[in-house]
Design an enzyme around this catalytic site. Structure first.
Site, PDB file in Angstrom:
ATOM      1  N   CYS A   5       0.854  -1.192   0.000  1.00 43.46           N
ATOM      2  CA  CYS A   5       0.000   0.000   0.000  1.00 43.46           C
ATOM      3  C   CYS A   5       0.886   1.237   0.000  1.00 43.46           C
ATOM      4  CB  CYS A   5      -0.927  -0.001   1.214  1.00 43.46           C
ATOM      5  SG  CYS A   5      -1.821   1.566   1.376  1.00 43.46           S
ATOM      6  N   CYS A   8       0.417   3.498   3.083  1.00 43.68           N
ATOM      7  CA  CYS A   8       1.033   2.908   4.279  1.00 43.68           C
ATOM      8  C   CYS A   8       2.548   3.103   4.247  1.00 43.68           C
ATOM      9  CB  CYS A   8       0.705   1.418   4.377  1.00 43.68           C
ATOM     10  SG  CYS A   8      -0.930   1.056   5.069  1.00 43.68           S
ATOM     11  N   ASP A  31      -0.163  16.416  -2.763  1.00 40.33           N
ATOM     12  CA  ASP A  31      -0.424  15.478  -3.862  1.00 40.33           C
ATOM     13  C   ASP A  31       0.674  15.651  -4.916  1.00 40.33           C
ATOM     14  OD1 ASP A  31      -3.221  13.911  -5.011  1.00 40.33           O
ATOM     15  OD2 ASP A  31      -1.637  14.402  -6.452  1.00 40.33           O
ATOM     16  N   HIS A  47      -4.429   1.505   8.198  1.00 45.98           N
ATOM     17  CA  HIS A  47      -4.929   1.175   6.860  1.00 45.98           C
ATOM     18  C   HIS A  47      -6.423   0.893   6.893  1.00 45.98           C
ATOM     19  CE1 HIS A  47      -4.675  -0.181   2.691  1.00 45.98           C
ATOM     20  NE2 HIS A  47      -5.647  -1.005   3.040  1.00 45.98           N
ATOM     21  N   GLY A  97     -13.757   6.693  -8.592  1.00 41.76           N
ATOM     22  CA  GLY A  97     -12.529   7.352  -9.045  1.00 41.76           C
ATOM     23  C   GLY A  97     -11.333   7.131  -8.137  1.00 41.76           C
ATOM     24  N   HIS A 104      -8.342   8.328   1.835  1.00 40.03           N
ATOM     25  CA  HIS A 104      -7.674   9.632   1.921  1.00 40.03           C
ATOM     26  C   HIS A 104      -8.639  10.715   1.489  1.00 40.03           C
ATOM     27  CE1 HIS A 104      -6.977   7.881  -2.040  1.00 40.03           C
ATOM     28  NE2 HIS A 104      -7.012   9.101  -2.529  1.00 40.03           N
TER      29      HIS A 104
HETATM   30  P1  AMP Z   1      -7.488   8.850  -5.674  1.00 37.01           P
HETATM   31  O1  AMP Z   1      -7.725   8.825  -7.146  1.00 37.01           O
HETATM   32  O2  AMP Z   1      -8.570   9.529  -4.907  1.00 37.01           O
HETATM   33  O3  AMP Z   1      -7.120   7.485  -5.131  1.00 37.01           O
HETATM   34  O4  AMP Z   1      -6.239   9.802  -5.463  1.00 37.01           O
HETATM   35  C1  AMP Z   1      -4.924   9.351  -5.423  1.00 37.01           C
HETATM   36  C2  AMP Z   1      -4.045  10.577  -5.446  1.00 37.01           C
HETATM   37  O5  AMP Z   1      -2.766  10.210  -5.004  1.00 37.01           O
HETATM   38  C3  AMP Z   1      -3.887  11.212  -6.837  1.00 37.01           C
HETATM   39  O6  AMP Z   1      -4.337  12.569  -6.802  1.00 37.01           O
HETATM   40  C4  AMP Z   1      -2.372  11.117  -7.087  1.00 37.01           C
HETATM   41  O7  AMP Z   1      -1.872  12.262  -7.753  1.00 37.01           O
HETATM   42  C5  AMP Z   1      -1.820  10.984  -5.683  1.00 37.01           C
HETATM   43  N1  AMP Z   1      -0.539  10.300  -5.558  1.00 37.01           N
HETATM   44  C6  AMP Z   1      -0.167   9.153  -6.164  1.00 37.01           C
HETATM   45  N2  AMP Z   1       1.078   8.814  -5.775  1.00 37.01           N
HETATM   46  C7  AMP Z   1       1.492   9.763  -4.900  1.00 37.01           C
HETATM   47  C8  AMP Z   1       2.685   9.980  -4.151  1.00 37.01           C
HETATM   48  N3  AMP Z   1       3.729   9.125  -4.218  1.00 37.01           N
HETATM   49  N4  AMP Z   1       2.784  11.076  -3.378  1.00 37.01           N
HETATM   50  C9  AMP Z   1       1.745  11.944  -3.304  1.00 37.01           C
HETATM   51  N5  AMP Z   1       0.586  11.800  -3.976  1.00 37.01           N
HETATM   52  C10 AMP Z   1       0.455  10.723  -4.766  1.00 37.01           C
HETATM   53 ZN    ZN Z   2      -2.506   1.552   3.506  1.00 39.32          ZN
END
Ligand code: AMP
Ligand code: ZN
Length: 122
Positions: A5, A8, A31, A47, A97, A104
């Site tokens: 994850c 995590c 983000d 988690h 989505g 989160h």
């Molecule tokens: P969701 O589509 O709601 O699951 O959002 C996942 C978010 O995580 C997206 O906006 C990605 O840009 C962000 N994301 C993915 N990998 C990382 C990372 N390593 N650090 C920070 N944000 C991330």
């Molecule tokens: Zn997790």
């Protein structure tokens, strides 16, 4: 901690993130692909996959997460008052989505226009 994850691993410090906040229950970080001038992710340290897995026993920490969000928004560049503000988004499940399977809350804000993106700001 759930194996494989991403969030995590960020909570554990195994993967770097631009953290803006941490306490015993939550971590917040920028983000990696911002959809707005301010785009933070607020994540519970334990988690839980999505809001689809929430039960009434989760009301306490979920309430604290919601109470924390406006404070983080204000501290990280979202403008105050009715002309400012912020958006909270919790994508849940594939059709919601959600791409990362660790619950989160997106905190989005800052002067408009925001970058156009299918998710999460649409
Ligand atoms: P969701 O589509 O709601 O699951 O959002 C996942 C978010 O995580 C997206 O906006 C990605 O840009 C962000 N994301 C993915 N990998 C990382 C990372 N390593 N650090 C920070 N944000 C991330
Ligand atoms: Zn997790």
């Amino acid at each position: 901690m759930s194996e494989n994850c991403l969030f995590c691993k960020i909570v554990a410090g195994d993967i770097p993130a631009k953290k803006v906040y941490e306490d015993a229950e939550f971590v917040a970080f920028h983000d990696i692909n911002p959809a707005a001038p301010v785009h933070l992710l607020l994540v519970p340290k334990h988690h839980v996959t999505s809001l689809q897995d929430i039960t009434p026993e989760d009301a306490g920490w979920l309430g604290r997460m919601m109470a924390l969000a406006p404070k983080l928004a204000a501290e990280n560049g979202c403008n105050p008052g009715p002309d400012g503000g912020f958006r909270l988004v919790i994508n849940s499940g594939a059709e919601g989505g959600q791409e990362i399977g660790h619950l989160h809350c997106h905190i989005l804000g800052g002067p408009r226009p925001w970058q156009k993106r299918a998710a999460p700001a649409a």
